[in-house]
Scaffold this motif. Sequence first.
Motif, PDB file in Angstrom:
ATOM      1  N   ARG A 124       7.368 -41.642  84.755  1.00  0.00           N
ATOM      2  CA  ARG A 124       6.835 -42.817  84.033  1.00  0.00           C
ATOM      3  C   ARG A 124       7.690 -43.147  82.818  1.00  0.00           C
ATOM      4  NH1 ARG A 124       2.162 -40.380  85.403  1.00  0.00           N
ATOM      5  NH2 ARG A 124       1.888 -39.380  83.373  1.00  0.00           N
ATOM      6  N   TYR A 125       8.109 -42.119  82.081  1.00  0.00           N
ATOM      7  CA  TYR A 125       8.966 -42.333  80.917  1.00  0.00           C
ATOM      8  C   TYR A 125      10.264 -43.023  81.333  1.00  0.00           C
ATOM      9  CZ  TYR A 125      12.446 -41.425  77.354  1.00  0.00           C
ATOM     10  OH  TYR A 125      13.468 -41.570  76.454  1.00  0.00           O
ATOM     11  N   ARG A 147      10.875 -44.887  83.924  1.00  0.00           N
ATOM     12  CA  ARG A 147      10.575 -46.283  84.314  1.00  0.00           C
ATOM     13  C   ARG A 147      10.301 -47.150  83.098  1.00  0.00           C
ATOM     14  NH1 ARG A 147       7.049 -44.242  89.023  1.00  0.00           N
ATOM     15  NH2 ARG A 147       8.497 -44.371  90.750  1.00  0.00           N
ATOM     16  N   ASP A 148       9.462 -46.634  82.189  1.00  0.00           N
ATOM     17  CA  ASP A 148       9.090 -47.414  80.989  1.00  0.00           C
ATOM     18  C   ASP A 148      10.300 -47.730  80.119  1.00  0.00           C
ATOM     19  OD1 ASP A 148       6.472 -47.285  81.827  1.00  0.00           O
ATOM     20  OD2 ASP A 148       5.850 -45.790  80.323  1.00  0.00           O
ATOM     21  N   GLU A 149      11.271 -46.827  80.091  1.00  0.00           N
ATOM     22  CA  GLU A 149      12.461 -47.023  79.264  1.00  0.00           C
ATOM     23  C   GLU A 149      13.585 -47.749  80.004  1.00  0.00           C
ATOM     24  OE1 GLU A 149      12.721 -46.268  75.928  1.00  0.00           O
ATOM     25  OE2 GLU A 149      10.564 -45.921  76.166  1.00  0.00           O
ATOM     26  N   GLY A 150      13.339 -48.102  81.261  1.00  0.00           N
ATOM     27  CA  GLY A 150      14.326 -48.849  82.034  1.00  0.00           C
ATOM     28  C   GLY A 150      15.454 -47.998  82.595  1.00  0.00           C
ATOM     29  N   HIS A 151      15.249 -46.687  82.653  1.00  0.00           N
ATOM     30  CA  HIS A 151      16.274 -45.789  83.204  1.00  0.00           C
ATOM     31  C   HIS A 151      16.129 -45.698  84.719  1.00  0.00           C
ATOM     32  CE1 HIS A 151      17.429 -44.458  79.221  1.00  0.00           C
ATOM     33  NE2 HIS A 151      16.161 -44.201  78.944  1.00  0.00           N
TER      34      HIS A 151
END
Length: 81
Positions: free
Chosen positions: A59-60, A62-66
């Motif tokens: 999730r992290y 994805r949320d950060e656009g990585h």
Amino acid sequence: MDGSGIRCCFEMNEYLVIYEDAGPNWAAYFPDLPGCIGVGETLTDCEQNVAEGIGAYIRYLRDEGHAIPTPSSRAEYVKVA
């Protein structure tokens, strides 16, 4: 879309996890997910923590656009005389 009419937007991946008896506790890491680790007093605790931790890690990213790393590691046992 799946059969429920809900649009599915994430593919399912399967990552190798390595569990190690670290003396007073258990530790785990994912070779394909740098920095994603888990620990627990028992193997069962470690397995539960890893299950929760990998979700938070993905999730992290994805949320950060990585980009989500593609699973590529494999493991096997080697017999030694």
